[in-house]
Write a protein that holds these residues in place. Structure first.
Motif, mmCIF file in Angstrom:
data_model
loop_
_atom_site.group_PDB
_atom_site.id
_atom_site.type_symbol
_atom_site.label_atom_id
_atom_site.label_comp_id
_atom_site.label_asym_id
_atom_site.label_seq_id
_atom_site.Cartn_x
_atom_site.Cartn_y
_atom_site.Cartn_z
ATOM 1 N N TYR A 202 43.008 37.060 48.739
ATOM 2 C CA TYR A 202 44.369 37.620 48.776
ATOM 3 C C TYR A 202 45.281 36.754 49.655
ATOM 4 O O TYR A 202 46.430 36.498 49.317
ATOM 5 C CB TYR A 202 44.335 39.065 49.285
ATOM 6 C CG TYR A 202 45.695 39.630 49.573
ATOM 7 C CD1 TYR A 202 46.632 39.810 48.543
ATOM 8 C CD2 TYR A 202 46.083 39.963 50.872
ATOM 9 C CE1 TYR A 202 47.896 40.310 48.807
ATOM 10 C CE2 TYR A 202 47.353 40.461 51.138
ATOM 11 C CZ TYR A 202 48.246 40.633 50.105
ATOM 12 O OH TYR A 202 49.499 41.116 50.367
ATOM 13 N N LYS A 203 44.721 36.276 50.765
ATOM 14 C CA LYS A 203 45.490 35.401 51.654
ATOM 15 C C LYS A 203 45.970 34.153 50.895
ATOM 16 O O LYS A 203 47.102 33.694 51.078
ATOM 17 C CB LYS A 203 44.606 35.005 52.843
ATOM 18 C CG LYS A 203 45.359 34.325 53.958
ATOM 19 C CD LYS A 203 44.434 33.907 55.107
ATOM 20 C CE LYS A 203 45.131 32.832 55.932
ATOM 21 N NZ LYS A 203 44.227 32.201 56.897
ATOM 22 N N VAL A 204 45.082 33.618 50.045
ATOM 23 C CA VAL A 204 45.446 32.425 49.259
ATOM 24 C C VAL A 204 46.627 32.738 48.340
ATOM 25 O O VAL A 204 47.575 31.948 48.235
ATOM 26 C CB VAL A 204 44.240 31.918 48.446
ATOM 27 C CG1 VAL A 204 44.654 30.793 47.510
ATOM 28 C CG2 VAL A 204 43.123 31.452 49.378
ATOM 29 N N ALA A 205 46.576 33.899 47.690
ATOM 30 C CA ALA A 205 47.670 34.270 46.785
ATOM 31 C C ALA A 205 48.984 34.363 47.566
ATOM 32 O O ALA A 205 50.042 33.935 47.079
ATOM 33 C CB ALA A 205 47.346 35.588 46.092
ATOM 34 N N LYS A 206 48.905 34.887 48.793
ATOM 35 C CA LYS A 206 50.115 34.966 49.616
ATOM 36 C C LYS A 206 50.611 33.579 50.001
ATOM 37 O O LYS A 206 51.801 33.301 50.000
ATOM 38 C CB LYS A 206 49.814 35.771 50.897
ATOM 39 C CG LYS A 206 50.192 37.232 50.792
ATOM 40 C CD LYS A 206 50.391 37.900 52.156
ATOM 41 C CE LYS A 206 49.340 37.541 53.173
ATOM 42 N NZ LYS A 206 49.310 38.451 54.329
ATOM 43 N N GLN A 207 49.654 32.702 50.352
ATOM 44 C CA GLN A 207 50.041 31.337 50.742
ATOM 45 C C GLN A 207 50.778 30.619 49.613
ATOM 46 O O GLN A 207 51.642 29.787 49.856
ATOM 47 C CB GLN A 207 48.798 30.522 51.123
ATOM 48 C CG GLN A 207 48.211 30.884 52.487
ATOM 49 C CD GLN A 207 46.965 30.038 52.767
ATOM 50 O OE1 GLN A 207 45.984 30.101 52.034
ATOM 51 N NE2 GLN A 207 47.005 29.254 53.831
ATOM 52 N N ASP A 208 50.418 30.954 48.373
ATOM 53 C CA ASP A 208 51.058 30.282 47.243
ATOM 54 C C ASP A 208 52.564 30.552 47.228
ATOM 55 O O ASP A 208 53.359 29.675 46.885
ATOM 56 C CB ASP A 208 50.408 30.729 45.927
ATOM 57 C CG ASP A 208 50.873 29.884 44.749
ATOM 58 O OD1 ASP A 208 51.057 28.666 44.940
ATOM 59 O OD2 ASP A 208 51.062 30.434 43.652
ATOM 60 N N LYS A 209 52.950 31.752 47.609
ATOM 61 C CA LYS A 209 54.382 32.094 47.708
ATOM 62 C C LYS A 209 55.066 31.162 48.706
ATOM 63 O O LYS A 209 56.173 30.691 48.484
ATOM 64 C CB LYS A 209 54.556 33.534 48.210
ATOM 65 C CG LYS A 209 54.190 34.595 47.221
ATOM 66 C CD LYS A 209 55.417 35.059 46.467
ATOM 67 C CE LYS A 209 54.985 36.042 45.386
ATOM 68 N NZ LYS A 209 55.891 36.136 44.272
ATOM 69 N N GLU A 210 54.388 30.934 49.839
ATOM 70 C CA GLU A 210 54.950 30.080 50.884
ATOM 71 C C GLU A 210 55.110 28.641 50.355
ATOM 72 O O GLU A 210 56.151 28.011 50.555
ATOM 73 C CB GLU A 210 54.011 30.102 52.098
ATOM 74 C CG GLU A 210 54.615 29.462 53.341
ATOM 75 C CD GLU A 210 53.571 29.319 54.456
ATOM 76 O OE1 GLU A 210 52.507 29.994 54.397
ATOM 77 O OE2 GLU A 210 53.821 28.510 55.380
ATOM 78 N N VAL A 211 54.077 28.169 49.652
ATOM 79 C CA VAL A 211 54.162 26.817 49.096
ATOM 80 C C VAL A 211 55.340 26.716 48.134
ATOM 81 O O VAL A 211 56.115 25.754 48.185
ATOM 82 C CB VAL A 211 52.844 26.438 48.376
ATOM 83 C CG1 VAL A 211 53.011 25.182 47.537
ATOM 84 C CG2 VAL A 211 51.724 26.244 49.393
ATOM 85 N N LYS B 65 51.464 42.692 45.320
ATOM 86 C CA LYS B 65 51.240 44.088 45.710
ATOM 87 C C LYS B 65 50.021 44.665 44.967
ATOM 88 O O LYS B 65 49.164 45.319 45.579
ATOM 89 C CB LYS B 65 52.499 44.887 45.350
ATOM 90 C CG LYS B 65 52.760 46.071 46.244
ATOM 91 C CD LYS B 65 54.111 46.667 45.886
ATOM 92 C CE LYS B 65 54.054 48.181 45.940
ATOM 93 N NZ LYS B 65 55.269 48.790 45.362
ATOM 94 N N ASP B 66 49.961 44.404 43.662
ATOM 95 C CA ASP B 66 48.829 44.920 42.884
ATOM 96 C C ASP B 66 47.519 44.262 43.322
ATOM 97 O O ASP B 66 46.469 44.899 43.374
ATOM 98 C CB ASP B 66 49.049 44.698 41.388
ATOM 99 C CG ASP B 66 50.111 45.650 40.836
ATOM 100 O OD1 ASP B 66 50.394 46.666 41.511
ATOM 101 O OD2 ASP B 66 50.649 45.374 39.752
ATOM 102 N N ASP C 290 40.683 42.157 36.522
ATOM 103 C CA ASP C 290 41.343 40.900 36.202
ATOM 104 C C ASP C 290 42.767 40.954 36.762
ATOM 105 O O ASP C 290 43.609 41.672 36.241
ATOM 106 C CB ASP C 290 41.370 40.734 34.674
ATOM 107 C CG ASP C 290 41.898 39.385 34.240
ATOM 108 O OD1 ASP C 290 42.464 38.658 35.080
ATOM 109 O OD2 ASP C 290 41.741 39.045 33.050
ATOM 110 N N VAL C 291 43.031 40.215 37.845
ATOM 111 C CA VAL C 291 44.338 40.311 38.503
ATOM 112 C C VAL C 291 45.276 39.156 38.145
ATOM 113 O O VAL C 291 46.325 38.979 38.769
ATOM 114 C CB VAL C 291 44.212 40.392 40.051
ATOM 115 C CG1 VAL C 291 43.504 41.669 40.471
ATOM 116 C CG2 VAL C 291 43.494 39.174 40.615
#
Lengths: 244, 244
Positions: free
Chosen positions: A158-167, A231-232, A224-225
């Protein structure tokens, strides 16, 4: 029952278990190669080191070979072992993650090519600081992905998915600056274009790391996300944690 | 024994056969959506039609949904039917081709966004002819891919791999011209950059179509031809033809 309990209690064959753990280990080995290639590419670019860039570009071959090898093993395990549930999810998510790793390797090889062109141009181009910064961010994402796979850690994914927003946000800012430099001094158009392609490549690497993180969440949760909002994804990960 | 004979003689269950044919049909349906989205995107761009571009952009959602649905079906068939040999290859290649189609959809959505920006800029930018030309080439590749999947036609898939070379070469020529325009008149930098991103997207779509073609060749021949030269692919395809 947690994902790990489920996986280890549901089949009897020890060697089947070993085969499954082996493909996960191979994914991590391949990930290590790709991570190394990516660091080398960014370092080579910033230092103008064409030899290092050339070396990093060449590791693409080994990465491609690993992709095909892991995929073949996944297919063999499916055919011989008739896996279901969590075992099948492990195979599917490893196979998909492998494909993302291969694409990260492709993007990185392209980055090496641009790094070589830029070094040969010899101009002092702007944008290297941004490349280094975004390069570090996506390398960190990739490392976190691999850790998430090693530990079946959905929180980390999940942290990785958040980091992608930052990138994505850093990427947009960097591109705007580069566009301004370009308009200020059109003599640098060719070089700045090369820096832009590199940044674009890094941004795509971030996307692939996010995909990998999603495959890990599927492995651990069965959900499958892909194409889901942050959020989901968070909700799915929280449910996994609660079952532990 | 040819691929089709092999597939239809080796298992007894009629409903299993139907399930397998269904995922192939769904791949083709999804392919039809993506093909339509791609034509609409290129037409919208050339005509400066923002409404059409917006429409095409939105079909991304339906394409993503189909990807997840087909993948789920593939997983279910593996878990329930324990497929091997050609059946398993069909499932694997459909699942991989689906993933490439989804990425083509992503690239196309991005093209739509640039088309909208360009239309709103209202400038008469160069490069549209190149976009139309390369757009037609990649659409043709995609159509051929789908035909190859519909007919299990390895020759057609080989043709797609060859077409990708042509796209790459046209892309490089177009990018060189655009770079020259940019240097001649820096006022157009922003718009020309948008055209460049579009061309890059089309070139990547060509890569994905080639990947799909390689998955079809794997399905039909059992040989994984990813990262192979055109010459090696040709040899594999010839061997398939000789077995017929």
């Amino acid at each position: 029952m947690s994902y790990e309990q489920d996986r280890h209690s549901n089949h009897i064959s020890q060697s089947f278990n070993e085969e499954l753990e082996q493909i996960r280990t191979e994914l991590l080995t391949m990930g290590g190669l790709v991570e190394r290639q990516l660091s080398d590419a960014v370092e080579a670019l910033v230092a103008g080191d064409t030899e290092k860039a050339e070396q990093a570009r060449k590791s693409d071959q080994a990465i491609n070979d690993m992709e095909m090898m892991i995929d073949e093993q996944c297919t063999l395990i499916i055919a011989r072992r008739q896996p279901a549930a969590a075992d099948l999810r492990l195979i599917i998510s490893v196979s998909k993650a492998t494909s993302d790793l291969e694409r990260i390797g492709d993007e990185t090889s392209r980055i090496c090519r641009y790094a070589i062109e830029l070094a040969n141009d010899g101009k002092n181009v702007r944008g290297y600081q941004e490349v280094r910064h975004i390069g570090n961010l996506v390398r960190d994402m990739l490392q976190n992905c691999l850790t998430a796979f090693a530990r079946s850690d959905a929180e980390m994914a999940y942290k990785v998915a958040k980091q992608d927003k930052e990138v994505d946000s850093e990427y947009r800012t960097a591109m705007r600056s580069l566009m301004t430099y370009m308009m200020e001094d059109p003599r640098y158009i060719t070089s700045i274009m090369n820096v832009m392609w590199i940044l674009r490549g890094l941004e795509r690497i971030g996307d692939h790391a996010r995909n990998m993180a999603e495959h890990l969440i599927y492995l651990v949760s069965g959900t499958d996300v892909r194409h889901s909002s942050l959020k989901d994804i968070k909700r799915t990960v929280r449910e996994v944690e609660q079952k532990k």
